[in-house]
Design a protein around this motif. Sequence first.
Motif, PDB file in Angstrom:
ATOM      1  N   UNK A 192      -5.913   4.483   0.114  1.00  0.00           N
ATOM      2  CA  UNK A 192      -5.560   3.568   1.205  1.00  0.00           C
ATOM      3  C   UNK A 192      -5.493   2.096   0.806  1.00  0.00           C
ATOM      4  N   UNK A 193      -6.102   1.729  -0.299  1.00  0.00           N
ATOM      5  CA  UNK A 193      -6.246   0.318  -0.665  1.00  0.00           C
ATOM      6  C   UNK A 193      -5.499   0.019  -1.955  1.00  0.00           C
ATOM      7  N   UNK A 194      -4.696  -1.050  -1.935  1.00  0.00           N
ATOM      8  CA  UNK A 194      -3.993  -1.479  -3.147  1.00  0.00           C
ATOM      9  C   UNK A 194      -4.232  -2.957  -3.399  1.00  0.00           C
ATOM     10  N   UNK A 195      -4.173  -3.332  -4.666  1.00  0.00           N
ATOM     11  CA  UNK A 195      -4.173  -4.741  -5.058  1.00  0.00           C
ATOM     12  C   UNK A 195      -2.992  -4.946  -5.990  1.00  0.00           C
ATOM     13  N   UNK A 196      -2.414  -6.122  -5.937  1.00  0.00           N
ATOM     14  CA  UNK A 196      -1.257  -6.390  -6.778  1.00  0.00           C
ATOM     15  C   UNK A 196      -0.967  -7.863  -6.870  1.00  0.00           C
ATOM     16  N   UNK A 197       0.164  -8.174  -7.479  1.00  0.00           N
ATOM     17  CA  UNK A 197       0.600  -9.563  -7.595  1.00  0.00           C
ATOM     18  C   UNK A 197       2.122  -9.595  -7.616  1.00  0.00           C
ATOM     19  N   UNK A 198       2.686 -10.593  -6.960  1.00  0.00           N
ATOM     20  CA  UNK A 198       4.131 -10.841  -6.977  1.00  0.00           C
ATOM     21  C   UNK A 198       4.358 -12.256  -7.494  1.00  0.00           C
TER      22      UNK A 198
ATOM     23  N   UNK B 176       0.817  -1.220   0.000  1.00  0.00           N
ATOM     24  CA  UNK B 176       0.000   0.000   0.000  1.00  0.00           C
ATOM     25  C   UNK B 176       0.846   1.265   0.000  1.00  0.00           C
ATOM     26  N   UNK B 177       2.134   1.138   0.245  1.00  0.00           N
ATOM     27  CA  UNK B 177       3.029   2.288   0.292  1.00  0.00           C
ATOM     28  C   UNK B 177       3.805   2.481  -1.008  1.00  0.00           C
ATOM     29  N   UNK B 178       3.552   1.644  -2.007  1.00  0.00           N
ATOM     30  CA  UNK B 178       4.354   1.664  -3.222  1.00  0.00           C
ATOM     31  C   UNK B 178       3.711   2.425  -4.367  1.00  0.00           C
ATOM     32  N   UNK B 179       2.436   2.744  -4.278  1.00  0.00           N
ATOM     33  CA  UNK B 179       1.765   3.422  -5.366  1.00  0.00           C
ATOM     34  C   UNK B 179       1.552   2.509  -6.558  1.00  0.00           C
ATOM     35  N   UNK B 180       1.234   3.110  -7.699  1.00  0.00           N
ATOM     36  CA  UNK B 180       1.056   2.354  -8.941  1.00  0.00           C
ATOM     37  C   UNK B 180       2.427   2.058  -9.532  1.00  0.00           C
ATOM     38  N   UNK B 181       2.710   0.774  -9.723  1.00  0.00           N
ATOM     39  CA  UNK B 181       4.094   0.415 -10.055  1.00  0.00           C
ATOM     40  C   UNK B 181       4.156  -0.983 -10.658  1.00  0.00           C
ATOM     41  N   UNK B 182       5.186  -1.202 -11.493  1.00  0.00           N
ATOM     42  CA  UNK B 182       5.472  -2.524 -12.058  1.00  0.00           C
ATOM     43  C   UNK B 182       6.976  -2.758 -12.010  1.00  0.00           C
ATOM     44  N   UNK B 183       7.365  -3.997 -11.725  1.00  0.00           N
ATOM     45  CA  UNK B 183       8.778  -4.387 -11.717  1.00  0.00           C
ATOM     46  C   UNK B 183       8.918  -5.717 -12.444  1.00  0.00           C
ATOM     47  N   UNK B 184       9.887  -5.820 -13.321  1.00  0.00           N
ATOM     48  CA  UNK B 184      10.166  -7.083 -13.996  1.00  0.00           C
ATOM     49  C   UNK B 184      11.676  -7.270 -14.030  1.00  0.00           C
ATOM     50  N   UNK B 185      12.151  -8.438 -13.651  1.00  0.00           N
ATOM     51  CA  UNK B 185      13.593  -8.625 -13.551  1.00  0.00           C
ATOM     52  C   UNK B 185      14.024 -10.061 -13.738  1.00  0.00           C
ATOM     53  N   UNK B 186      15.320 -10.257 -13.674  1.00  0.00           N
ATOM     54  CA  UNK B 186      15.895 -11.594 -13.786  1.00  0.00           C
ATOM     55  C   UNK B 186      17.179 -11.650 -12.970  1.00  0.00           C
TER      56      UNK B 186
END
Length: 455
Positions: free
Chosen positions: A131-137, A58-68
Amino acid sequence: MKKSLTALAISAALVAPAFATNGMAPVGLGQAAKGMGGASIAYPQDTLQGGNNPAGMAHLGNRMDVGIEIFMPDRGFNVGEYGSEGGGEAAEAAGMLNEIEAYSFDGTGSGVMESWFPIPEFGYNRMINDNLSVGVSVFGNGGMNTTYGNNHPFSHLLAAVPAEEGGPCEGNLFACPDLGIDLMQLFVAPTISYKVNDKLSIGASLNLIAARFSAEGLYMFGGQSSDMSALTNNGNSYAYGASLRVGMQAQLSDAITVGATYQTKANMSEFDEYAGLFPDQGTMDIPANWGVGIAIKATDKLDIAMDVMQIMYGETNAMGNSPNSLMTGAQLGNSNGPGFGWENQTVYKLGMAYQYSDDLTLRAGLNYGETPVNTEGLGFAFNTLAPGVTEKHVTLGFTKGLGDGASITGSYIRTMSKSQDGLFMLGFPDHTALASDGEIEMDQHAFGISYNKKF
């Protein structure tokens, strides 16, 4: 057909290798956390945080990360001169192994998926409101891998069995099947996180898990398996399961934030093709873990984060049950049967992040966990297949801003070489035993990079 297609898709995604340093578990998740020794429970930095502490999303905002990450473990073991107790078959085997000087064994293999492994990662977070976030890792959760070829005491002993007596090598070492095991685990963790107020956030991740396992060359244990047809050389086997991770993060002052997280044990389905190897007809559950963390803003430019984590390897049958029960008549694959004999592990993580300039952050970290591997009795011989003995890790990392909300993050992990002493021991049907003093060895390097985008 549907099951085959599912297995094919999972096989393409499962590229997480063995021994991701804290036993089977990664040092950390996300390139930023890895650069800080894995410290992350109270210090969220990217959208792999759903696997560290979901409250931080919830503290990261709108964001995407992709890595290797490219992971390079070097593993194997050495033994001294073989002896025997009780003479008989063990004395004959010891004499043969000493004659050919079978003392040093390299389990690293060569090439991709043997000596080095690519590990992809992906994360995404979307703020539904303030206050509310949804995401996936999405990440590899580690595993185990060894590739000995036909250079292992098990192979040399099998090669001595003539074909007419059922020897799988037909009396020829170079006809022996390669010996080793390979376990990979993929986590897909949809996450919800909520800021209860300006100081407190909570979160939960549902870990949807797929695992793949294969074993080769383990014919030595044929007489100690409940199902020889499901012991070894059956190709890839797949298992599925789920677990829940919950967490909280609280800001105690402008300079201090704390966090806590707990992940339940994942009850996995059976590896059907290896029902005669793992306890409970092929079951390898993934252990529960819990952790606490603190983040301190030491100066305007320097942040320090510290975590303590407990991984409950000893609470799962496949990892925690002692292999020494084989010496009292237990069989591989039986309910509550023999396992690897690992103990619970406490891991300490310390990391620092320094804001060198507006567009460059530098990171460094330390990670330490006493080895969970127990080499007593048959533990040494079993854990030549799973030599997760490393303890000390030093990490470096950076994030470089690219403009327009984009950045790249890199990490390097150096796992210090570790040797663990033990007694390589094998029992024989005539109740004699072969033994040799030895040591299991492991060291690792890992390099990682990710592309990060805020939007």
